[in-house]
Scaffold this active site. Structure first.
Site, short mmCIF file in Angstrom:
data_model
loop_
_atom_site.label_atom_id
_atom_site.label_comp_id
_atom_site.label_asym_id
_atom_site.label_seq_id
_atom_site.Cartn_x
_atom_site.Cartn_y
_atom_site.Cartn_z
N VAL A 171 0.84 -1.20 0.00
CA VAL A 171 0.00 0.00 0.00
C VAL A 171 0.87 1.25 0.00
O VAL A 171 0.60 2.22 -0.72
CB VAL A 171 -0.97 0.00 1.20
CG1 VAL A 171 -1.74 1.31 1.26
CG2 VAL A 171 -1.93 -1.17 1.10
N ASP A 172 1.93 1.24 0.79
CA ASP A 172 2.85 2.38 0.80
C ASP A 172 3.41 2.65 -0.59
O ASP A 172 3.41 3.78 -1.09
CB ASP A 172 4.00 2.12 1.78
CG ASP A 172 3.72 2.64 3.18
OD1 ASP A 172 2.97 3.62 3.31
OD2 ASP A 172 4.24 2.05 4.13
N TYR A 173 3.94 1.62 -1.21
CA TYR A 173 4.57 1.81 -2.53
C TYR A 173 3.55 2.13 -3.60
O TYR A 173 3.82 2.94 -4.51
CB TYR A 173 5.42 0.59 -2.89
CG TYR A 173 6.77 0.63 -2.24
CD1 TYR A 173 7.73 1.54 -2.66
CD2 TYR A 173 7.09 -0.19 -1.17
CE1 TYR A 173 8.98 1.62 -2.06
CE2 TYR A 173 8.33 -0.12 -0.55
CZ TYR A 173 9.27 0.79 -1.01
OH TYR A 173 10.50 0.86 -0.39
N GLY A 176 2.76 5.79 -3.13
CA GLY A 176 3.82 6.62 -3.68
C GLY A 176 3.78 6.69 -5.19
O GLY A 176 3.96 7.75 -5.80
#
Length: 402
Positions: A171-173, A176
């Site tokens: 989810v973070d990547y 981003g």
């Protein structure tokens, strides 16, 4: 060769992962990125990673993974002098990226309305757990929290294991990447609308639901509820099976591929003419594949199935995947040469794509906190005496650059 985003200036006030990865993707495309951190309280990822010695000096591998290509400015935005510095930077910038709690920058007089008055062409990107609107807008979140809240975690794992988060911070990547894409789109639109900027609102929760799109659509259509199925798929010809020495992933997805699979395995009797028949025959087909695939090693099956144009791969560990040579051949990895530096030989992934005219790349390794503070302030017109006064007042830190 001039890179795609050469000449653009990005002011990056983000921390941890999603925000820093967004600005990193802009940096590898040639944008000038200035990372702004608080003296004494820099990006928390600097103290996290696979090497405690690097953690101790503020260069943890969690930071290094997306810290290349960025100059470091250490300035305290809670001070009036620090906010003046940022505003002067904004007047020279194309993009501003922040990922703090919604409302935090507005409280400092650094919201979109404030900064766009200084620079009407500014692209202002806010990244947060749940976005700038909605009942949960002020709730803090990280990758694992969003995986849990969005339903993603509940559909991952097996009936025995219960919910599992994805091994990588997907989810973070993905957030981003989404932010970088939105910024690029806004920059393109700015060229067409007379140079006017805009505010981008990126929500980790929204991104997680986008990653679950087919399940979201299915549920909203007929109420279907995805359940954790481990490595199984609706069709038996897609899934992970145990070879004689370990697992292999087979993905005979469409009707042509499943026909090739069954013919290659000598089971033409299991070929189906439509997907409904494949769904109905799941148990029979899976039992056949369990028996057949257990007779050879995973590596042998990988070669055999690939030769028959059936997507397949044995399950590799990360170190095996990196040693395979495919990533290196694609130019995915960059090795920093910095003789005498603790980061000499640091190798990081760059970007998941290539460009024929302006390929992504890196020239600057990750920097210590405040390494470029004095240089950046000089560029904004601050004299040495001004910088010394700001340092004594605690508004800046340029120790990393001295």
């Amino acid at each position: 060769m001039t890179k795609a985003l050469h000449g653009l200036r990005i002011i990056d006030t983000t921390h941890v992962l999603a925000g820093p990865f967004a600005s990193y993707q802009l940096a590898v495309l040639g944008a000038e990125v200035i990372k702004v951190e608080a003296p004494g309280d820099p990006d928390q990822s600097r103290r996290q990673g696979a090497d405690r010695a690097l953690d101790a000096v503020g260069l943890g591998t969690a930071y290094l993974a997306q810290g290349s290509g960025k100059a470091s400015l250490a300035v305290d935005l809670k001070t009036e002098a620090g906010r003046v510095i940022l505003k002067r930077l904004i007047e020279t910038a194309d993009v501003f990226v922040e990922n703090y709690r919604p409302g935090a920058f507005e409280a400092l007089g650094l919201g979109y309305g404030d900064l766009s008055r200084l620079n009407p062409g500014l692209i202002y990107c806010s990244i947060s757990g749940f976005g700038q609107t909605g009942p949960r807008r002020e709730q803090t979140a990280y990758d694992g929290v969003i995986q849990a809240y969005s339903g993603m975690m509940a559909m991952t794992g097996t009936s025995e294991s219960g919910p599992l988060k994805c091994g990588a911070p997907v989810v973070d990547y993905a957030t981003g990447t989404t932010a970088a894409f939105a910024i690029a789109a806004a920059l393109f639109q700015r060229e067409r609308n007379g140079g006017r900027g805009q505010h981008i609102d990126v929500s980790m929760h929204d991104v997680a639901l986008m990653l679950c799109s087919p399940y979201v659509t299915g549920h909203l259509w007929n109420g279907s509820r995805p359940k954790p199925k481990g490595n199984q798929y609706p069709f038996a010809t897609i899934g992970c099976y145990e070879a004689s020495d370990g697992p292999i992933m087979v993905s005979a997805s469409n009707l042509r591929q499943q026909e090739r699979l069954w013919r290659a395995l000598g089971r033409a009797d299991l070929i189906k003419q439509d997907n409904a028949a494949r769904l109905d025959a799941f148990a029979e087909e899976r039992a056949a594949l369990v028996d057949i695939l257990g007779t050879r090693t995973a590596a042998e099956w990988e070669v055999f199935l690939t030769e028959h144009r059936i997507p397949a791969a044995r399950v590799r560990r990360l170190e095996e995947a990196l040693a395979d040579g495919q990533a290196a051949a694609r130019g995915l990895l960059h090795r920093h040469e910095a003789p005498g530096s603790v980061l000499d030989g640091l190798t990081v992934p760059v970007a998941g794509f290539t460009m024929s005219a302006s390929p992504p790349g890196l020239t600057m390794p990750p920097q210590p906190v405040g390494a470029q503070t004095a240089d950046i302030l000089h560029g904004l017109g601050y004299a040495d005496g001004d910088i010394a006064r700001l340092r004594r007042a605690g508004a800046i830190d340029d120790q990393g650059g001295r």
